[in-house]
Motif scaffolding. Sequence first.
Motif, PDB file in Angstrom:
ATOM      1  N   LYS A  92      -5.378 -20.794  12.390  1.00 25.94           N
ATOM      2  CA  LYS A  92      -6.185 -21.774  13.129  1.00 25.94           C
ATOM      3  C   LYS A  92      -6.021 -23.198  12.594  1.00 25.94           C
ATOM      4  O   LYS A  92      -6.265 -24.170  13.318  1.00 25.94           O
ATOM      5  CB  LYS A  92      -7.657 -21.385  13.078  1.00 25.94           C
ATOM      6  CG  LYS A  92      -8.230 -21.311  11.666  1.00 25.94           C
ATOM      7  CD  LYS A  92      -9.649 -20.759  11.677  1.00 25.94           C
ATOM      8  CE  LYS A  92     -10.194 -20.591  10.256  1.00 25.94           C
ATOM      9  NZ  LYS A  92     -11.545 -19.985  10.263  1.00 25.94           N
ATOM     10  N   GLU A 111       0.137 -12.428  17.761  1.00 26.15           N
ATOM     11  CA  GLU A 111      -1.052 -12.365  18.617  1.00 26.15           C
ATOM     12  C   GLU A 111      -2.090 -13.406  18.210  1.00 26.15           C
ATOM     13  O   GLU A 111      -2.722 -14.039  19.068  1.00 26.15           O
ATOM     14  CB  GLU A 111      -1.659 -10.960  18.563  1.00 26.15           C
ATOM     15  CG  GLU A 111      -0.830  -9.914  19.293  1.00 26.15           C
ATOM     16  CD  GLU A 111      -1.364  -8.504  19.118  1.00 26.15           C
ATOM     17  OE1 GLU A 111      -1.040  -7.646  19.959  1.00 26.15           O
ATOM     18  OE2 GLU A 111      -2.106  -8.249  18.127  1.00 26.15           O
ATOM     19  N   GLU A 112      -2.265 -13.580  16.911  1.00 21.26           N
ATOM     20  CA  GLU A 112      -3.233 -14.567  16.431  1.00 21.26           C
ATOM     21  C   GLU A 112      -2.783 -15.987  16.775  1.00 21.26           C
ATOM     22  O   GLU A 112      -3.590 -16.825  17.202  1.00 21.26           O
ATOM     23  CB  GLU A 112      -3.423 -14.435  14.923  1.00 21.26           C
ATOM     24  CG  GLU A 112      -4.449 -15.381  14.316  1.00 21.26           C
ATOM     25  CD  GLU A 112      -5.868 -15.142  14.807  1.00 21.26           C
ATOM     26  OE1 GLU A 112      -6.680 -16.083  14.752  1.00 21.26           O
ATOM     27  OE2 GLU A 112      -6.179 -14.013  15.252  1.00 21.26           O
ATOM     28  N   ASN A 114      -0.830 -16.826  19.243  1.00 22.68           N
ATOM     29  CA  ASN A 114      -0.960 -16.941  20.700  1.00 22.68           C
ATOM     30  C   ASN A 114      -2.405 -17.216  21.103  1.00 22.68           C
ATOM     31  O   ASN A 114      -2.668 -18.055  21.974  1.00 22.68           O
ATOM     32  CB  ASN A 114      -0.463 -15.652  21.354  1.00 22.68           C
ATOM     33  CG  ASN A 114      -0.463 -15.730  22.866  1.00 22.68           C
ATOM     34  OD1 ASN A 114       0.266 -16.513  23.466  1.00 22.68           O
ATOM     35  ND2 ASN A 114      -1.305 -14.909  23.499  1.00 22.68           N
ATOM     36  N   LYS A 115      -3.332 -16.530  20.466  1.00 22.88           N
ATOM     37  CA  LYS A 115      -4.753 -16.721  20.776  1.00 22.88           C
ATOM     38  C   LYS A 115      -5.190 -18.155  20.474  1.00 22.88           C
ATOM     39  O   LYS A 115      -5.883 -18.788  21.288  1.00 22.88           O
ATOM     40  CB  LYS A 115      -5.598 -15.732  19.963  1.00 22.88           C
ATOM     41  CG  LYS A 115      -7.090 -15.818  20.247  1.00 22.88           C
ATOM     42  CD  LYS A 115      -7.865 -14.778  19.454  1.00 22.88           C
ATOM     43  CE  LYS A 115      -8.028 -15.202  17.999  1.00 22.88           C
ATOM     44  NZ  LYS A 115      -8.931 -14.293  17.243  1.00 22.88           N
ATOM     45  N   ARG A 116      -4.773 -18.660  19.321  1.00 21.49           N
ATOM     46  CA  ARG A 116      -5.161 -20.016  18.935  1.00 21.49           C
ATOM     47  C   ARG A 116      -4.484 -21.055  19.829  1.00 21.49           C
ATOM     48  O   ARG A 116      -5.093 -22.071  20.184  1.00 21.49           O
ATOM     49  CB  ARG A 116      -4.797 -20.266  17.470  1.00 21.49           C
ATOM     50  CG  ARG A 116      -5.551 -19.382  16.489  1.00 21.49           C
ATOM     51  CD  ARG A 116      -7.032 -19.713  16.462  1.00 21.49           C
ATOM     52  NE  ARG A 116      -7.757 -18.803  15.578  1.00 21.49           N
ATOM     53  CZ  ARG A 116      -9.058 -18.877  15.345  1.00 21.49           C
ATOM     54  NH1 ARG A 116      -9.783 -19.832  15.933  1.00 21.49           N
ATOM     55  NH2 ARG A 116      -9.653 -18.016  14.542  1.00 21.49           N
ATOM     56  N   GLU A 118      -3.579 -20.571  22.946  1.00 19.95           N
ATOM     57  CA  GLU A 118      -4.240 -20.490  24.257  1.00 19.95           C
ATOM     58  C   GLU A 118      -5.535 -21.297  24.259  1.00 19.95           C
ATOM     59  O   GLU A 118      -5.843 -22.004  25.225  1.00 19.95           O
ATOM     60  CB  GLU A 118      -4.522 -19.033  24.603  1.00 19.95           C
ATOM     61  CG  GLU A 118      -5.152 -18.843  25.967  1.00 19.95           C
ATOM     62  CD  GLU A 118      -5.428 -17.386  26.292  1.00 19.95           C
ATOM     63  OE1 GLU A 118      -5.627 -17.078  27.485  1.00 19.95           O
ATOM     64  OE2 GLU A 118      -5.446 -16.551  25.364  1.00 19.95           O
TER      65      GLU A 118
END
Length: 241
Positions: A92, A111-112, A114-116, A118
């Motif tokens: 992050k 995945e982490e 990509n989440k951040r 997004e």
Amino acid sequence: MSTTIAENVARVRLEISEAAKKVGRDPAEIRLVGVTKTVGVEQISELLATGVTEIGENRVQDFLPKYEYFAEQELRPEKWHFIGHLQRNKVKFIVGKVDLIHSVDSIALAEEINKRAEALQTVQKILLEVNISNEQSKFGIRPEEVLKIAKNVEKMKNLQISGLMCVAPFVQNPEENRKYFTNMKNLSVDIQSNDRYDTILGGLSAELSMGMTGDFDVASQEGATMIRLGTALFGERARQK
């Protein structure tokens, strides 16, 4: 007698150029990333003044204050690279700040990121880190698993796989690492030629981040598009200031 950063950069650029030309490569295809793990903002500023404007950091806690400092400076890096092992709980802090994360070594980390990304409505460029020498002490994806991982990561809408990265073994004779760099280039080509995955690593512009102070001339001959150098630019005695 110690040399200046400008002298070191000139010498390194000449060595890269000579190595590339020996195998018919255009030296302009090879970008120099200054690794600033052990140096402070004054030395980074000296490096930027030589025209090396891509900077790589190994640790999040070192990157953040440098990023904030140069955000206020007229002379600043054109691109920031994160090249060290990245823990998921630190993602992050760097997504949206670094241009390229070199060290993605698992689906969970991807995945982490990509989440951040997004959440920030951005697309984060990444490289897949390959443990090309299969050393137990090193991070990275096993070569035979890279395509499978790439296929999964490709589905993540806020990530862009730009290529591959490796950390070759520390050796006294750089020729010992030639086989690993050759294997990295072959792996990149194999993935791009696999059915519909011709663009999975950026297509014909796929990045290969490989080669450090002890072996960058060999990496230059074997297909590197990015060379990561610290000691060769700043010297053995470089320390945080």
